[in-house]
Design a protein around this motif. Sequence first.
Motif, PDB file in Angstrom:
ATOM      1  N   UNK A 190      49.561   7.231  59.485  1.00 13.11           N
ATOM      2  CA  UNK A 190      50.628   6.326  59.917  1.00 13.11           C
ATOM      3  C   UNK A 190      51.944   6.942  59.472  1.00 13.11           C
ATOM      4  N   UNK A 191      52.930   7.034  60.354  1.00 18.52           N
ATOM      5  CA  UNK A 191      54.191   7.691  59.963  1.00 18.52           C
ATOM      6  C   UNK A 191      55.120   6.717  59.245  1.00 18.52           C
ATOM      7  N   UNK A 192      56.278   7.228  58.791  1.00 18.64           N
ATOM      8  CA  UNK A 192      57.196   6.442  57.968  1.00 18.64           C
ATOM      9  C   UNK A 192      57.718   5.200  58.666  1.00 18.64           C
ATOM     10  N   UNK A 193      57.752   5.233  60.001  1.00 18.92           N
ATOM     11  CA  UNK A 193      58.234   4.069  60.749  1.00 18.92           C
ATOM     12  C   UNK A 193      57.165   2.992  60.875  1.00 18.92           C
ATOM     13  N   UNK A 194      55.928   3.333  60.445  1.00 17.66           N
ATOM     14  CA  UNK A 194      54.829   2.384  60.549  1.00 17.66           C
ATOM     15  C   UNK A 194      54.014   2.533  61.813  1.00 17.66           C
ATOM     16  N   UNK A 195      54.325   3.552  62.617  1.00 21.18           N
ATOM     17  CA  UNK A 195      53.584   3.773  63.862  1.00 21.18           C
ATOM     18  C   UNK A 195      52.217   4.380  63.569  1.00 21.18           C
ATOM     19  N   UNK A 196      51.188   3.799  64.146  1.00 23.60           N
ATOM     20  CA  UNK A 196      49.824   4.288  63.942  1.00 23.60           C
ATOM     21  C   UNK A 196      49.601   5.500  64.837  1.00 23.60           C
ATOM     22  N   UNK A 197      49.358   6.649  64.215  1.00 24.16           N
ATOM     23  CA  UNK A 197      49.145   7.891  64.954  1.00 24.16           C
ATOM     24  C   UNK A 197      47.698   8.350  64.898  1.00 24.16           C
ATOM     25  N   UNK A 198      47.134   8.317  63.704  1.00 24.58           N
ATOM     26  CA  UNK A 198      45.765   8.799  63.519  1.00 24.58           C
ATOM     27  C   UNK A 198      45.709  10.259  63.104  1.00 24.58           C
ATOM     28  N   UNK A 199      44.541  10.660  62.656  1.00 19.84           N
ATOM     29  CA  UNK A 199      44.290  12.038  62.245  1.00 19.84           C
ATOM     30  C   UNK A 199      43.027  12.505  62.946  1.00 19.84           C
ATOM     31  N   UNK A 200      43.077  13.709  63.503  1.00 17.66           N
ATOM     32  CA  UNK A 200      41.891  14.273  64.163  1.00 17.66           C
ATOM     33  C   UNK A 200      40.934  14.800  63.105  1.00 17.66           C
ATOM     34  N   UNK A 201      39.746  14.216  63.051  1.00 21.80           N
ATOM     35  CA  UNK A 201      38.743  14.619  62.065  1.00 21.80           C
ATOM     36  C   UNK A 201      37.369  14.622  62.721  1.00 21.80           C
ATOM     37  N   UNK A 202      36.596  15.684  62.431  1.00 15.88           N
ATOM     38  CA  UNK A 202      35.220  15.668  62.909  1.00 15.88           C
ATOM     39  C   UNK A 202      34.314  15.069  61.833  1.00 15.88           C
ATOM     40  N   UNK A 203      33.052  14.965  62.133  1.00 15.72           N
ATOM     41  CA  UNK A 203      32.121  14.313  61.207  1.00 15.72           C
ATOM     42  C   UNK A 203      32.050  15.036  59.869  1.00 15.72           C
ATOM     43  N   UNK A 204      32.016  16.357  59.923  1.00 17.07           N
ATOM     44  CA  UNK A 204      31.945  17.147  58.701  1.00 17.07           C
ATOM     45  C   UNK A 204      33.184  16.930  57.831  1.00 17.07           C
TER      46      UNK A 204
END
Length: 355
Positions: free
Chosen positions: A59-73
Amino acid sequence: MIQETKFIQGQIFHREEGKYVEFKSIESQKPVKKIVDYAEQYIIGFLNASVEGDIYLGIDDSGTILGIALNRSQKDEIQKNITDKLRNIDPVISPTYYDIEIHDIYDMEEQKIENIYVVQLHTLRVEEDDLYRTSEREYWMYKTAEDSVYMKKASSCFKLSGEEINKESKMRYQKHLRKDLEKIDNKLLRDPKNILLLKEKAKIAEYMSDVQMVRETYEKMLTIIPNNPKIRIAYASAQEKFGDSESALAIINDGVKLDNNNQHYLKKLGEILFSSDRQSDAINAFKAALDINPDDYTILTQIGITLRELGNYKESLYFLNSALSKAPNYRAAKYEKKKTYSKMFQGGTGINKTY
């Protein structure tokens, strides 16, 4: 506590950054390492601030939900690596102090977006006197290890400087002492003449540099057992530590009036006089103590030191040698003897081999 929340990509998160909440967007090519580093810093920051807090990664400083790309590992690595790294925090913390939650992210139509997540780290509020430090240690040649101390304040988490660490540690130590003092005072309400409790209170007051409390506590002890030399000497030592040599002298002189044949009073009197640059008076006090116990090698040594300060090197050596004849392995007498010889050479004084 981790709360159930649906994270919609692009929307503004319902919480705001502040003392208890932190947002971080992750744009690194190595998101796992970045997340683990943030986890350590902010969990330590929240623990040191003694607040229950959350950091949301993705989530960035403005509070916007962006997400992070993550695989299972990578998700498994985050759980494992954060736990492993936090095991090395000093002092060690229990895993119950924090929670790690990896939240799914949804699109505007509330469809789950594959492999995009928000990582939430929740830290419990703990009341501790110690400062928590990171596991990172930097070594360079023969330098000692350096740990980092973070503190969460308002909407930031900052690293404390060495001076700030010292001030924070001192403040926490004082807080710890005040807690101990409160416990002792509660016990003294039930048992006001308990000497062991009063001694403990005096010691804490001394650590806190509370001159008035030290004085009141020792005076109370002396009203209970006025003829106790250990208490009177400890009282005088505390006053001397605070730089009040005159009060220390008055306390010991009162003891001498009560018992002028007490070696410990006379020895302490000599020590206070010596530290007050009254060496001639100190000699008289030490010799009076020695008359009571001629075999006390510590007093013989102190007389030797005092005579050296007066410039009487040969007489000084006589007393230091006398101390060593009583206690051949007494290191203080050996050291002071060498020091006296050194001063004699520096002053050009001839050395009589009989000493």
